[in-house]
Design a protein around this motif. Structure first.
Motif, PDB file in Angstrom:
ATOM      1  N   ASN A 289       1.050  -5.311 -43.921  1.00  0.00           N
ATOM      2  CA  ASN A 289       1.632  -5.541 -45.176  1.00  0.00           C
ATOM      3  C   ASN A 289       1.109  -6.717 -45.962  1.00  0.00           C
ATOM      4  OD1 ASN A 289       3.442  -3.212 -45.069  1.00  0.00           O
ATOM      5  ND2 ASN A 289       4.950  -4.559 -43.749  1.00  0.00           N
ATOM      6  N   GLY A 290      -0.199  -7.068 -45.658  1.00  0.00           N
ATOM      7  CA  GLY A 290      -0.991  -8.331 -46.248  1.00  0.00           C
ATOM      8  C   GLY A 290      -0.848  -9.261 -45.695  1.00  0.00           C
ATOM      9  N   MET A 291       0.137  -9.487 -44.513  1.00  0.00           N
ATOM     10  CA  MET A 291       0.384 -10.775 -43.909  1.00  0.00           C
ATOM     11  C   MET A 291      -0.445 -10.703 -42.435  1.00  0.00           C
ATOM     12  SD  MET A 291       2.364 -12.412 -45.762  1.00  0.00           S
ATOM     13  CE  MET A 291       2.808 -13.744 -44.681  1.00  0.00           C
ATOM     14  N   VAL A 292      -1.085 -11.892 -42.215  1.00  0.00           N
ATOM     15  CA  VAL A 292      -1.658 -12.121 -40.979  1.00  0.00           C
ATOM     16  C   VAL A 292      -0.632 -11.983 -39.865  1.00  0.00           C
ATOM     17  CG1 VAL A 292      -3.133 -13.458 -39.331  1.00  0.00           C
ATOM     18  CG2 VAL A 292      -3.848 -12.921 -41.878  1.00  0.00           C
ATOM     19  N   ARG A 293      -0.640 -11.434 -38.626  1.00  0.00           N
ATOM     20  CA  ARG A 293       0.105 -11.497 -37.397  1.00  0.00           C
ATOM     21  C   ARG A 293      -0.673 -12.056 -36.425  1.00  0.00           C
ATOM     22  NH1 ARG A 293       4.220 -11.169 -40.716  1.00  0.00           N
ATOM     23  NH2 ARG A 293       4.906  -9.055 -41.389  1.00  0.00           N
ATOM     24  N   GLU A 294      -0.283 -13.247 -35.979  1.00  0.00           N
ATOM     25  CA  GLU A 294      -0.711 -13.727 -34.679  1.00  0.00           C
ATOM     26  C   GLU A 294       0.336 -13.484 -33.763  1.00  0.00           C
ATOM     27  OE1 GLU A 294      -3.531 -17.181 -35.432  1.00  0.00           O
ATOM     28  OE2 GLU A 294      -2.502 -17.362 -37.287  1.00  0.00           O
ATOM     29  N   LYS A 295       0.044 -14.339 -32.531  1.00  0.00           N
ATOM     30  CA  LYS A 295       0.829 -14.171 -31.678  1.00  0.00           C
ATOM     31  C   LYS A 295       2.457 -14.817 -32.211  1.00  0.00           C
ATOM     32  CE  LYS A 295      -2.145 -15.248 -27.931  1.00  0.00           C
ATOM     33  NZ  LYS A 295      -2.788 -16.319 -27.046  1.00  0.00           N
ATOM     34  N   PRO A 296       3.336 -14.134 -32.055  1.00  0.00           N
ATOM     35  CA  PRO A 296       4.684 -14.539 -32.613  1.00  0.00           C
ATOM     36  C   PRO A 296       5.343 -15.794 -31.817  1.00  0.00           C
ATOM     37  CG  PRO A 296       4.781 -12.169 -31.763  1.00  0.00           C
ATOM     38  CD  PRO A 296       3.589 -12.777 -31.207  1.00  0.00           C
ATOM     39  N   ASN A 297       5.756 -16.707 -32.693  1.00  0.00           N
ATOM     40  CA  ASN A 297       6.561 -17.893 -32.221  1.00  0.00           C
ATOM     41  C   ASN A 297       7.796 -17.735 -31.482  1.00  0.00           C
ATOM     42  OD1 ASN A 297       4.360 -19.634 -33.201  1.00  0.00           O
ATOM     43  ND2 ASN A 297       4.983 -19.233 -35.128  1.00  0.00           N
ATOM     44  N   SER A 298       8.283 -16.619 -31.796  1.00  0.00           N
ATOM     45  CA  SER A 298       9.721 -16.316 -31.036  1.00  0.00           C
ATOM     46  C   SER A 298      10.031 -14.883 -31.149  1.00  0.00           C
ATOM     47  CB  SER A 298      10.931 -16.933 -32.081  1.00  0.00           C
ATOM     48  OG  SER A 298      10.674 -16.075 -33.510  1.00  0.00           O
ATOM     49  N   LYS A 299      11.204 -14.393 -30.332  1.00  0.00           N
ATOM     50  CA  LYS A 299      11.471 -13.216 -30.043  1.00  0.00           C
ATOM     51  C   LYS A 299      12.067 -12.638 -31.783  1.00  0.00           C
ATOM     52  CE  LYS A 299      13.136 -13.410 -25.385  1.00  0.00           C
ATOM     53  NZ  LYS A 299      14.156 -13.205 -24.456  1.00  0.00           N
ATOM     54  N   GLU A 300      12.596 -13.506 -32.278  1.00  0.00           N
ATOM     55  CA  GLU A 300      13.066 -13.024 -33.705  1.00  0.00           C
ATOM     56  C   GLU A 300      11.619 -12.737 -34.605  1.00  0.00           C
ATOM     57  OE1 GLU A 300      14.087 -16.075 -32.324  1.00  0.00           O
ATOM     58  OE2 GLU A 300      15.760 -14.969 -31.531  1.00  0.00           O
ATOM     59  N   GLU A 301      10.850 -13.639 -34.358  1.00  0.00           N
ATOM     60  CA  GLU A 301       9.446 -13.059 -35.182  1.00  0.00           C
ATOM     61  C   GLU A 301       8.793 -11.938 -34.616  1.00  0.00           C
ATOM     62  OE1 GLU A 301       6.078 -15.725 -37.244  1.00  0.00           O
ATOM     63  OE2 GLU A 301       6.100 -15.840 -35.134  1.00  0.00           O
ATOM     64  N   ALA A 302       8.814 -11.660 -33.430  1.00  0.00           N
ATOM     65  CA  ALA A 302       8.186 -10.433 -32.523  1.00  0.00           C
ATOM     66  C   ALA A 302       9.029  -9.309 -33.374  1.00  0.00           C
ATOM     67  CB  ALA A 302       8.356 -10.691 -31.127  1.00  0.00           C
ATOM     68  N   ARG A 303      10.400  -9.243 -33.194  1.00  0.00           N
ATOM     69  CA  ARG A 303      11.087  -8.361 -33.762  1.00  0.00           C
ATOM     70  C   ARG A 303      10.942  -7.886 -35.330  1.00  0.00           C
ATOM     71  NH1 ARG A 303      15.378  -9.686 -31.765  1.00  0.00           N
ATOM     72  NH2 ARG A 303      15.582  -8.378 -30.041  1.00  0.00           N
TER      73      ARG A 303
END
Length: 190
Positions: free
Chosen positions: A73-87
């Motif tokens: 969706n146009g956003m860069v997704r690197e390694k998530p910082n948290s479980k919430e961000e991963a979700r």
């Protein structure tokens, strides 16, 4: 033509005429190089990847030189910082798609010649149920991979509809691009 045959022979027989150093701690990249038949040594740098920023994902992966990023969706997704961000990342893929942009940089430490390029693959997903997302996140692997999700994970792989491009790129190291850059580097060194 003879030089090309010589290089091809060196590449396929793991001739000791050159050594490979993998500048990544990624298990997937190690596995890919092993599958390619290369002997290599792992040497990683302790850098803060998040401190390196570029506007375009293609420029970012080249700047990181050994990384991959996921764009959704146009956003860069690197390694998530948290479980919430991963979700949030995984829910964003559910029923949609993401692009994985990976880079390979081959440096000849003897000649100083450096060859690099990036490659892109698209991953399309079926709807991923919340209970699957929760299970994958609780397992913990999501915090260690770009985009928070591995293509080959047994819980999520059934929800991968299609991959357009190289699955090696999605896993973190394109075999074809790696072979090309090694070959280009060896030719340039002659």
């Amino acid at each position: 033509m003879e030089l090309e045959k010589e290089i091809e022979g060196k590449m396929t027989t793991c001739n000791s005429s050159f050594k490979i150093i993998l500048g990544s701690s990624s298990l997937a990249r190690r596995q890919i190089l092993n599958e390619m038949g290369y002997e290599f040594t792992v040497v990683t740098a302790d850098i803060d990847e998040k401190s390196i920023r570029k506007d375009k994902p293609e420029e970012l992966v080249m700047a990181l030189a050994e990384a991959k990023v996921v764009v959704s969706n146009g956003m860069v997704r690197e390694k998530p910082n948290s479980k919430e961000e991963a979700r949030e990342f995984i829910k964003g893929y559910s029923g949609g798609h993401a692009a994985v942009i990976g880079s390979v940089v081959v440096s000849n430490l003897t000649t100083g010649i450096r060859k690099g390029a990036w490659e892109k693959a698209e991953v399309y997903f079926h709807e991923i149920p919340d209970e699957i997302i929760d299970s994958v996140i609780e397992e913990g692997s999501t915090l260690h991979v770009a985009g928070g999700l591995t293509l080959e994970h047994p819980l999520t792989s059934p929800f991968v509809e299609a991959v357009v491009g190289s699955t090696d790129t999605v896993w973190g190291l394109s075999k074809a691009l790696t072979e090309k850059l090694i070959k280009d580097n060896l030719v340039a060194a002659k």
